[in-house]
Design a protein around this motif. Structure first.
Motif, PDB file in Angstrom:
ATOM      1  N   ARG A   1      -1.171  -1.179  11.422  1.00 56.99           N
ATOM      2  CA  ARG A   1      -2.607  -0.905  11.341  1.00 56.99           C
ATOM      3  C   ARG A   1      -3.352  -1.925  10.491  1.00 56.99           C
ATOM      4  O   ARG A   1      -4.580  -1.999  10.556  1.00 56.99           O
ATOM      5  CB  ARG A   1      -2.833   0.498  10.786  1.00 56.99           C
ATOM      6  CG  ARG A   1      -2.335   1.610  11.699  1.00 56.99           C
ATOM      7  CD  ARG A   1      -2.475   2.963  11.010  1.00 56.99           C
ATOM      8  NE  ARG A   1      -2.195   4.072  11.917  1.00 56.99           N
ATOM      9  CZ  ARG A   1      -0.976   4.514  12.189  1.00 56.99           C
ATOM     10  NH1 ARG A   1       0.067   3.950  11.607  1.00 56.99           N
ATOM     11  NH2 ARG A   1      -0.792   5.514  13.023  1.00 56.99           N
ATOM     12  N   THR A   2      -2.658  -2.653   9.616  1.00 59.70           N
ATOM     13  CA  THR A   2      -3.296  -3.650   8.763  1.00 59.70           C
ATOM     14  C   THR A   2      -2.506  -4.942   8.800  1.00 59.70           C
ATOM     15  O   THR A   2      -1.349  -4.980   9.244  1.00 59.70           O
ATOM     16  CB  THR A   2      -3.372  -3.154   7.298  1.00 59.70           C
ATOM     17  OG1 THR A   2      -2.042  -2.962   6.803  1.00 59.70           O
ATOM     18  CG2 THR A   2      -4.144  -1.843   7.200  1.00 59.70           C
TER      19      THR A   2
ATOM     20  N   ARG B   1      -6.448   1.307  16.024  1.00 58.62           N
ATOM     21  CA  ARG B   1      -7.378   2.344  15.585  1.00 58.62           C
ATOM     22  C   ARG B   1      -7.296   3.612  16.425  1.00 58.62           C
ATOM     23  O   ARG B   1      -7.732   4.677  15.985  1.00 58.62           O
ATOM     24  CB  ARG B   1      -8.812   1.810  15.612  1.00 58.62           C
ATOM     25  CG  ARG B   1      -9.069   0.715  14.593  1.00 58.62           C
ATOM     26  CD  ARG B   1     -10.517   0.214  14.631  1.00 58.62           C
ATOM     27  NE  ARG B   1     -11.438   1.277  14.267  1.00 58.62           N
ATOM     28  CZ  ARG B   1     -12.298   1.831  15.114  1.00 58.62           C
ATOM     29  NH1 ARG B   1     -12.323   1.443  16.385  1.00 58.62           N
ATOM     30  NH2 ARG B   1     -13.118   2.769  14.710  1.00 58.62           N
TER      31      ARG B   1
ATOM     32  N   ASP C   1      -1.449   5.738   6.466  1.00 54.65           N
ATOM     33  CA  ASP C   1      -2.355   5.424   7.571  1.00 54.65           C
ATOM     34  C   ASP C   1      -2.696   3.940   7.643  1.00 54.65           C
ATOM     35  O   ASP C   1      -3.366   3.508   8.582  1.00 54.65           O
ATOM     36  CB  ASP C   1      -3.651   6.240   7.440  1.00 54.65           C
ATOM     37  CG  ASP C   1      -3.421   7.714   7.702  1.00 54.65           C
ATOM     38  OD1 ASP C   1      -2.403   8.040   8.343  1.00 54.65           O
ATOM     39  OD2 ASP C   1      -4.234   8.547   7.258  1.00 54.65           O
ATOM     40  N   GLN C   2      -2.260   3.149   6.660  1.00 56.71           N
ATOM     41  CA  GLN C   2      -2.437   1.701   6.709  1.00 56.71           C
ATOM     42  C   GLN C   2      -1.141   0.998   7.099  1.00 56.71           C
ATOM     43  O   GLN C   2      -1.086  -0.228   7.101  1.00 56.71           O
ATOM     44  CB  GLN C   2      -2.932   1.191   5.361  1.00 56.71           C
ATOM     45  CG  GLN C   2      -4.303   1.710   4.976  1.00 56.71           C
ATOM     46  CD  GLN C   2      -4.765   1.196   3.629  1.00 56.71           C
ATOM     47  OE1 GLN C   2      -4.274   0.184   3.137  1.00 56.71           O
ATOM     48  NE2 GLN C   2      -5.714   1.886   3.029  1.00 56.71           N
TER      49      GLN C   2
ATOM     50  N   THR D   1       0.845  -1.186   0.000  1.00 55.77           N
ATOM     51  CA  THR D   1       0.000   0.000   0.000  1.00 55.77           C
ATOM     52  C   THR D   1       0.882   1.237   0.000  1.00 55.77           C
ATOM     53  O   THR D   1       2.021   1.199   0.488  1.00 55.77           O
ATOM     54  CB  THR D   1      -0.934   0.027   1.221  1.00 55.77           C
ATOM     55  OG1 THR D   1      -1.755   1.200   1.166  1.00 55.77           O
ATOM     56  CG2 THR D   1      -0.148   0.040   2.529  1.00 55.77           C
TER      57      THR D   1
ATOM     58  N   THR E   1      -3.221   9.251  13.312  1.00 53.06           N
ATOM     59  CA  THR E   1      -2.998   9.055  11.884  1.00 53.06           C
ATOM     60  C   THR E   1      -2.237  10.264  11.337  1.00 53.06           C
ATOM     61  O   THR E   1      -2.100  11.293  12.004  1.00 53.06           O
ATOM     62  CB  THR E   1      -4.328   8.920  11.138  1.00 53.06           C
ATOM     63  OG1 THR E   1      -5.070  10.136  11.282  1.00 53.06           O
ATOM     64  CG2 THR E   1      -5.143   7.753  11.677  1.00 53.06           C
TER      65      THR E   1
ATOM     66  N   GLN F   1      -0.595   4.075   1.236  1.00 49.36           N
ATOM     67  CA  GLN F   1      -1.261   4.884   2.250  1.00 49.36           C
ATOM     68  C   GLN F   1      -0.552   4.738   3.590  1.00 49.36           C
ATOM     69  O   GLN F   1      -0.516   3.644   4.159  1.00 49.36           O
ATOM     70  CB  GLN F   1      -2.730   4.479   2.375  1.00 49.36           C
ATOM     71  CG  GLN F   1      -3.537   4.676   1.109  1.00 49.36           C
ATOM     72  CD  GLN F   1      -3.572   6.129   0.679  1.00 49.36           C
ATOM     73  OE1 GLN F   1      -3.784   7.025   1.503  1.00 49.36           O
ATOM     74  NE2 GLN F   1      -3.366   6.382  -0.606  1.00 49.36           N
TER      75      GLN F   1
END
Length: 612
Positions: free
Chosen positions: A407-408, A513, A319-320, A315, A517, A317
């Motif tokens: 986060r993922t 979560r 934030d991931q 990714t 971010t 991103q």
């Protein structure tokens, strides 16, 4: 060329009706050739693992072909001394980059980014064609040589200067001509992004530097205009970077910011030429050229590192991502070096380059200089503001990507890349450290390049080291590095402190979560620039129901120039352009009539109408 007393050149006729094959290697060309030869080689080594033939059978061969063609065309760009030859190799460079951006052309966003780049590149080329036509009309030759003062009058010189800034500014990415850059850098393969940002943007800078060296007696307004453009490009470039959640788009906007810093140095050098102050010329142009090298190193390092992150986390991103410093320690350390360097912090090379430009501004701040002192003071403040925003931007990037917890699921399985991807990163990081601790290594080459740009400043350029106390900075940097190493070793020897959980107010098992971010970290700064960035935000809905539905804060910062000005204009013109098809009748006698009308109009303009 740095070692030879003469300037090597080749001149030969060719079959084209205009121009000739004329190439020349002087100190200025040699200076820009260094990143052209270094970064693509390291990127090619990186690409052997990043973009393997076995994993990308449909695109790997084309990628390698156009990658080499791009590198070769950039070599000829800095060597060309004929305007026709220059335009030919400039076009080869533009088309090669187009195919490189469009490598993964099955994606709609990739195709869109490639076409926007191609349109912007050719708008810049049209300006360059007009520029070279003016030069040919002035000199009667297609040779790219310094212009005699007797051949220029003020309005003609200003027109040449403006066309050079606009034409080359499209390639360099100065605002608001940057519209192609964020999407192209984000969607290209990462080693291509490194070459485009670290080297290809510098071809635009080279064009501006070379053309301003041809113009005698620059007007004071030229330097002031470049200072304003550089300050705006730097400040708004890093402000847009703060609002990005895509790692590569953030780095792309950061490239715009660094182009602004280089343009500030060029503007300062032009002011020094106008004021006949060779020490200001040396510091301004020296700072700009030093930053050309520095940016090619640390931005290539960061883009290649971003490829390692994308390769591991699947990714772009940020934030991931999260927590990658534990899973990818080598990548985290190398990314940290690049982040410190790009923020202009000691003891790395970003600080050493900007230091020269700061010293040039400080020498201009003289009460007797009047408006010049004011412009220099405001420019120094702009550079300080750019540096502060850069620190905030890369704290956001590094903290979101490498700190905390993944986060993922993809991020939780990331790992450092293999040696073919890591070795080029180590070489770039080592160069950032070496030029930061020992900037004197680059000063002789910088001085020769400055002397080639402005021969009257040759004496000051040769003594550039005496104008900047780099020996003191080197000693300070070495002491700082030694202190950091001492603290790190001491920390390892201190026994680990046993920790126990405390009362957590019901949150004893935090989840990813609830981490900060990138959007939440930069929200206040993006809000400060909201009048220019025009962010799109979706605030969480506050509801009083017993079981409210899930909600979240979402914020994006599209490019204000591209998405709010350029694309609406093209959508508007698309509604009216079909009317123009009425002229396309498909009949030869109608086309002959068009030619006759145009010829009669030109004859009227030449003989009866507005005098030339």
């Amino acid at each position: 060329s740095w070692l030879a007393p003469t300037t090597p050149s080749i001149q030969s006729a060719w079959s084209l009706p205009w121009g000739q094959l004329r190439v020349e290697l002087d100190a200025l060309s040699a200076f820009f050739l260094v990143p052209v030869f270094v970064v693509p080689v390291l990127g090619a080594l990186y690409g052997t693992e990043y973009w393997k033939q076995s994993l990308h059978p449909a695109t790997a061969r084309g990628l390698r072909f156009f990658y080499g063609l791009l590198a070769g065309s950039m070599v000829l760009v800095v060597l060309a001394r004929d305007s026709v030859l220059f335009l030919v190799v400039w076009e080869i460079m533009a088309v090669s980059a187009f195919f490189l951006v469009a490598t993964d052309n099955k994606e709609l966003a990739v195709r869109r980014a490639a076409w926007i780049y191609l349109v912007a590149a050719h708008v810049g080329t049209v300006c360059l064609m007009a520029l070279f036509c003016l030069l040919y009309r002035t000199t009667g030759s297609t040779n790219l040589d310094p212009l005699p003062a007797s051949a220029l009058y003020p309005s003609l010189a200003t027109a040449i200067f403006v066309l050079a800034v606009v034409g080359f500014g499209f390639k360099a990415g100065i605002m608001p001509l940057h519209v192609w850059l964020p999407a192209a850098h984000a969607n290209a393969p990462s080693h291509v992004s490194a070459v485009m940002s670290g080297v290809m943007l510098k071809m635009g800078i080279y064009g501006m530097v070379r053309m301003t060296s041809f113009l005698p007696d620059p007007a004071i307004e030229w330097g002031a205009a470049l200072l304003a453009v550089g300050a705006a490009t730097g400040i708004f470039g890093i402000a847009f970077a703060l609002g990005q959640s895509d790692v590569k788009r953030l780095l792309a906007y950061s490239s715009i910011e660094n182009v602004g810093i280089i343009v500030l140095g060029l503007g300062l050098a032009l002011l020094g030429n106008t004021l006949h102050r060779p020490e200001i010329v040396s510091l301004g142009m020296g700072g700009a050229l030093f930053h050309v090298w520095n940016h090619s190193l640390f931005k290539s390092l960061l883009f290649l590192n971003s490829g390692s992150l994308i390769h591991a986390a699947h990714t772009r991103q940020m934030d991931q991502m999260g927590g990658l410093s534990k899973l990818m320690p080598r990548t985290a350390a190398l990314f940290f070096v690049g982040s410190v360097a790009i923020c202009g912090l000691p003891p790395l090379n970003g600080f050493a380059g900007e230091w020269l430009t700061y010293l040039g501004f400080f020498r201009c701040i003289d009460p007797a200089s009047g408006p010049i002192a004011l412009a220099a003071g405001l420019s120094a403040l702009a550079m300080a503001m750019i540096g502060a925003l850069a620190v905030a931007c890369f704290v956001k990037l590094y903290g979101t990507v490498f700190m905390g917890t993944p986060r993922t699921g993809n991020a939780s399985h990331a790992q450092d890349p293999g040696p073919w991807m890591t070795a080029p990163l180590g070489a770039l990081a080592a160069a950032c450290v070496a030029l930061g601790l020992l900037p004197q290594l680059a000063l002789p080459e910088i001085g020769k390049a400055v002397a080639a740009w402005s021969p009257p400043s040759a004496d000051a350029a040769r003594h550039l080291g005496s104008l900047a106390p780099f020996a003191f900075l080197s000693i300070t940097g070495l002491v700082l590095m030694a202190a950091i190493l001492f603290v790190a070793i001491l920390h390892r020897r201190i026994p680990a402190i046993r920790t126990e959980g405390t009362w957590g107010c019901g949150y004893m098992r935090p989840t990813p979560r609830i981490q900060y971010t990138g959007s939440s970290f930069a929200q206040s700064l993006v809000g400060f620039f909201s009048w220019a960035l025009l962010p799109q935000s979706t605030a969480p809905a506050l509801r009083t129901s017993l079981f409210p539905p899930p909600s979240a804060l979402a914020q994006s910062v599209p490019d204000a120039v591209l998405d709010r000005a350029v694309m609406p204009f093209f959508r508007l013109t698309r509604r009216f352009l079909p009317w123009v098809r009425l002229l396309q009748q498909g009949k030869i006698h109608v086309y002959l009539l068009y030619i006759l009308v145009v010829v009669l109009a030109l004859l009227f303009w030449k003989n009866v109408g507005i005098p030339s």
